[in-house]
Design a protein around this motif. Structure first.
Motif, PDB file in Angstrom:
ATOM      1  N   GLU A  81       0.830  -1.215   0.000  1.00 25.52           N
ATOM      2  CA  GLU A  81       0.000   0.000   0.000  1.00 25.52           C
ATOM      3  C   GLU A  81       0.865   1.265   0.000  1.00 25.52           C
ATOM      4  OE1 GLU A  81       1.096  -0.520   4.177  1.00 25.52           O
ATOM      5  OE2 GLU A  81       0.403  -1.890   2.592  1.00 25.52           O
ATOM      6  N   ARG A  82       2.040   1.198   0.620  1.00 23.77           N
ATOM      7  CA  ARG A  82       2.923   2.366   0.628  1.00 23.77           C
ATOM      8  C   ARG A  82       3.520   2.620  -0.760  1.00 23.77           C
ATOM      9  NH1 ARG A  82       4.064   4.584   5.494  1.00 23.77           N
ATOM     10  NH2 ARG A  82       3.326   3.424   7.322  1.00 23.77           N
ATOM     11  N   VAL A  83       3.831   1.567  -1.467  1.00 25.15           N
ATOM     12  CA  VAL A  83       4.325   1.724  -2.833  1.00 25.15           C
ATOM     13  C   VAL A  83       3.243   2.356  -3.708  1.00 25.15           C
ATOM     14  CG1 VAL A  83       5.263   0.542  -4.859  1.00 25.15           C
ATOM     15  CG2 VAL A  83       5.885  -0.236  -2.544  1.00 25.15           C
ATOM     16  N   ALA A  84       2.001   1.866  -3.564  1.00 31.97           N
ATOM     17  CA  ALA A  84       0.899   2.443  -4.335  1.00 31.97           C
ATOM     18  C   ALA A  84       0.690   3.910  -3.988  1.00 31.97           C
ATOM     19  CB  ALA A  84      -0.385   1.651  -4.079  1.00 31.97           C
ATOM     20  N   ALA A  85       0.776   4.234  -2.686  1.00 31.97           N
ATOM     21  CA  ALA A  85       0.584   5.618  -2.252  1.00 31.97           C
ATOM     22  C   ALA A  85       1.664   6.528  -2.817  1.00 31.97           C
ATOM     23  CB  ALA A  85       0.572   5.685  -0.728  1.00 31.97           C
ATOM     24  N   VAL A  86       2.912   6.064  -2.806  1.00 33.93           N
ATOM     25  CA  VAL A  86       4.006   6.868  -3.365  1.00 33.93           C
ATOM     26  C   VAL A  86       3.756   7.127  -4.847  1.00 33.93           C
ATOM     27  CG1 VAL A  86       6.453   6.829  -3.972  1.00 33.93           C
ATOM     28  CG2 VAL A  86       5.726   6.194  -1.662  1.00 33.93           C
ATOM     29  N   GLY A  87       3.303   6.096  -5.554  1.00 36.23           N
ATOM     30  CA  GLY A  87       3.005   6.269  -6.972  1.00 36.23           C
ATOM     31  C   GLY A  87       1.939   7.328  -7.209  1.00 36.23           C
ATOM     32  N   LEU A  88       0.881   7.307  -6.428  1.00 33.46           N
ATOM     33  CA  LEU A  88      -0.191   8.291  -6.587  1.00 33.46           C
ATOM     34  C   LEU A  88       0.296   9.701  -6.259  1.00 33.46           C
ATOM     35  CD1 LEU A  88      -3.191   6.298  -5.064  1.00 33.46           C
ATOM     36  CD2 LEU A  88      -2.818   6.858  -7.474  1.00 33.46           C
ATOM     37  N   GLN A 117       2.126   6.775 -12.358  1.00 35.51           N
ATOM     38  CA  GLN A 117       1.034   5.877 -12.719  1.00 35.51           C
ATOM     39  C   GLN A 117       1.499   4.437 -12.821  1.00 35.51           C
ATOM     40  OE1 GLN A 117      -2.079   7.022 -15.318  1.00 35.51           O
ATOM     41  NE2 GLN A 117      -2.131   5.054 -16.343  1.00 35.51           N
ATOM     42  N   GLY A 118       2.655   4.213 -13.452  1.00 31.07           N
ATOM     43  CA  GLY A 118       3.163   2.850 -13.545  1.00 31.07           C
ATOM     44  C   GLY A 118       3.333   2.220 -12.176  1.00 31.07           C
ATOM     45  N   THR A 119       3.845   3.000 -11.228  1.00 30.60           N
ATOM     46  CA  THR A 119       4.042   2.510  -9.860  1.00 30.60           C
ATOM     47  C   THR A 119       2.708   2.262  -9.170  1.00 30.60           C
ATOM     48  OG1 THR A 119       6.106   3.749  -9.706  1.00 30.60           O
ATOM     49  CG2 THR A 119       5.095   3.053  -7.628  1.00 30.60           C
ATOM     50  N   ALA A 120       1.799   3.236  -9.264  1.00 32.18           N
ATOM     51  CA  ALA A 120       0.513   3.122  -8.575  1.00 32.18           C
ATOM     52  C   ALA A 120      -0.329   1.987  -9.140  1.00 32.18           C
ATOM     53  CB  ALA A 120      -0.245   4.443  -8.677  1.00 32.18           C
ATOM     54  N   PHE A 121      -0.294   1.821 -10.461  1.00 32.11           N
ATOM     55  CA  PHE A 121      -1.136   0.793 -11.078  1.00 32.11           C
ATOM     56  C   PHE A 121      -0.678  -0.609 -10.680  1.00 32.11           C
ATOM     57  CE2 PHE A 121      -2.590  -1.906 -14.599  1.00 32.11           C
ATOM     58  CZ  PHE A 121      -3.937  -1.581 -14.607  1.00 32.11           C
ATOM     59  N   VAL A 122       0.627  -0.857 -10.785  1.00 29.06           N
ATOM     60  CA  VAL A 122       1.138  -2.183 -10.429  1.00 29.06           C
ATOM     61  C   VAL A 122       0.888  -2.479  -8.951  1.00 29.06           C
ATOM     62  CG1 VAL A 122       3.260  -3.520 -10.118  1.00 29.06           C
ATOM     63  CG2 VAL A 122       2.855  -2.304 -12.256  1.00 29.06           C
ATOM     64  N   ALA A 123       1.243  -1.537  -8.077  1.00 34.19           N
ATOM     65  CA  ALA A 123       1.098  -1.776  -6.644  1.00 34.19           C
ATOM     66  C   ALA A 123      -0.363  -1.810  -6.229  1.00 34.19           C
ATOM     67  CB  ALA A 123       1.839  -0.694  -5.852  1.00 34.19           C
ATOM     68  N   GLY A 124      -1.192  -0.957  -6.802  1.00 38.65           N
ATOM     69  CA  GLY A 124      -2.613  -0.954  -6.453  1.00 38.65           C
ATOM     70  C   GLY A 124      -3.302  -2.246  -6.846  1.00 38.65           C
ATOM     71  N   MET A 125      -3.022  -2.727  -8.041  1.00 37.59           N
ATOM     72  CA  MET A 125      -3.619  -3.994  -8.490  1.00 37.59           C
ATOM     73  C   MET A 125      -3.136  -5.154  -7.615  1.00 37.59           C
ATOM     74  SD  MET A 125      -5.631  -3.418 -11.172  1.00 37.59           S
ATOM     75  CE  MET A 125      -5.659  -4.562 -12.538  1.00 37.59           C
ATOM     76  N   LYS A 126      -1.856  -5.135  -7.247  1.00 37.51           N
ATOM     77  CA  LYS A 126      -1.342  -6.198  -6.390  1.00 37.51           C
ATOM     78  C   LYS A 126      -1.968  -6.121  -4.997  1.00 37.51           C
ATOM     79  CE  LYS A 126       2.737  -7.888  -6.547  1.00 37.51           C
ATOM     80  NZ  LYS A 126       4.184  -8.160  -6.505  1.00 37.51           N
TER      81      LYS A 126
END
Length: 387
Positions: A81-88, A117-126
């Motif tokens: 979730e932290r990786v997704a948050a950083v991406g956003l 977006q690349g970071t948020a999309f991958v981490a969010g989907m995972k």
């Protein structure tokens, strides 16, 4: 897209809070991506050449291309979730940069947005995949994809109206705020750890076969070329007698509804046949759109623009469903690899359409090139997968 682990229990309710938080951020990103065509029109009106203006979307795709593998590897070592948050949050900063409509600021904005977006999309989907199991995984991930697509559709339809009416700063501020709010909410989600490590080589291994390459290039023809369309469709309609807003709304709705239609067609006819038929139809429509532009057929242009929305939308779900069942056992590897091939293959096209416009004073050559490319992907699909 089964990303379940031993930590995901059967019968667990959908993680609505996570879907809402990550989905809100992706919706904001979609607004910014879909609205880029309006900024391209502003740049061209200020004397920027079409190929230079279109290159901003190439940088966006490059940012995603660069980000997806590091993002997946980071989710294996840090809280997802932290990786997704950083991406956003990074994407939100990139969107905010776009409020300054100079070529340099636009390039920086699109590149940073792509990285985020690349970071948020991958981490969010995972993240939602690790919080669900079975059919719930596809449902949760489908909702995230739908929220991004909804934002893209709204940005595409509203951007050409909003930017001239209130200036470039306000739409960028709205999209950036939504993305940042999504990032702040995402970082507060329940901690979830990722899967084990993998090698760099494993990300491309599934795509060394003809079938794997066909799946990856299928993503190029859908998501990648959707990005190309969102770059140029508003400019295509500038100065046209066509009701530009109505046509863009039609295209946007076709893209959104196409996602759902793809699932229905897959159940009725199978995933392989659905993708094959849609790729062939998309190739024909793009070539037909090029002909309509060359012939200055207003009706043909309107119909072609709207129909490409279905062509981009319908195959997306079946493509990823096939990829997750046919390619690598590790879903993070499959997701990242599909994005690598899809974004990498489409990199040149936003610039190419602009370059051909400058060289020929028409969009016909650019859309014809896209149509021929999709036709070649269809032939590869039929040889490797379709039969």
């Amino acid at each position: 897209m089964d990303m379940s682990t031993a930590t995901a229990s059967e019968g667990r309710p959908l993680p609505w809070v996570a879907i809402g938080a990550i989905g809100a951020g992706l919706f904001g990103l979609g607004l910014a991506v879909g609205g880029y065509g309006a900024y391209v029109s502003v740049l061209i009106a200020r004397g920027v050449s079409p190929d230079a203006a279109g290159f901003g979307m190439t940088l966006f795709l490059l940012g995603q291309f660069v980000a997806v593998v590091p993002a997946d590897r980071l989710t294996r070592r840090a809280s997802v979730e932290r990786v997704a948050a950083v991406g956003l949050l990074v994407a939100g900063a990139g969107i905010a940069l776009g409020a300054v409509v100079t070529l340099e600021a636009t390039y920086a904005s699109r590149l940073v947005l792509g990285l985020g977006q690349g970071t948020a999309f991958v981490a969010g989907m995972k993240y939602v995949g690790l919080r669900t199991s079975g059919a719930d995984t596809a449902t949760a991930q489908g909702m995230l994809g739908a929220l991004f697509t909804l934002g893209l559709a709204l940005g595409l339809a509203a951007g050409p109206v909003a930017v001239p009416a209130v200036g470039p700063g306000a739409p960028a501020a709205v999209a950036a705020t939504i993305a940042v709010v999504g990032g702040v909410l995402t970082v507060r989600l329940s901690p979830t750890t990722g899967t084990g490590g993998t090698t760099l080589r494993s990300y491309l291994e599934p795509f060394t076969s003809a079938s794997g390459l066909a799946l990856g290039l299928g993503n190029m023809a859908t998501f990648g070329f959707l990005m190309v369309a969102s770059t140029w469709y508003a400019e295509v309609l500038t100065g046209s007698p066509l009701p530009g807003t109505a046509v863009l709304v039609g295209f946007a709705l076709a893209t959104v509804f196409g996602r759902g239609l793809g699932g229905w067609l897959s159940r009725a006819y199978g995933e392989r046949a659905t993708v094959a038929g849609t790729l062939l139809g998309l190739a024909v429509v793009l070539v037909g759109l090029a002909w309509a532009i060359a012939a200055d057929s207003a009706g043909g242009i309107a119909a072609g623009l709207v129909l490409t929305g279905f062509g981009f939308g319908i195959p997306f779900g079946p493509l990823f469903s096939l990829a997750f069942s046919e390619l690598a056992d590790d879903p993070g590897v499959t997701l990242s690899g599909m994005l690598l091939v899809g974004n990498g293959g489409a990199l040149a096209y936003p610039w190419l359409v602009g370059w051909l416009l400058a060289a020929t004073a028409s969009y016909a050559a650019g859309f014809a090139a896209m149509g021929v490319t999709v036709g070649a992907i269809w032939l590869l699909w039929m040889g490797a997968i379709g039969r």
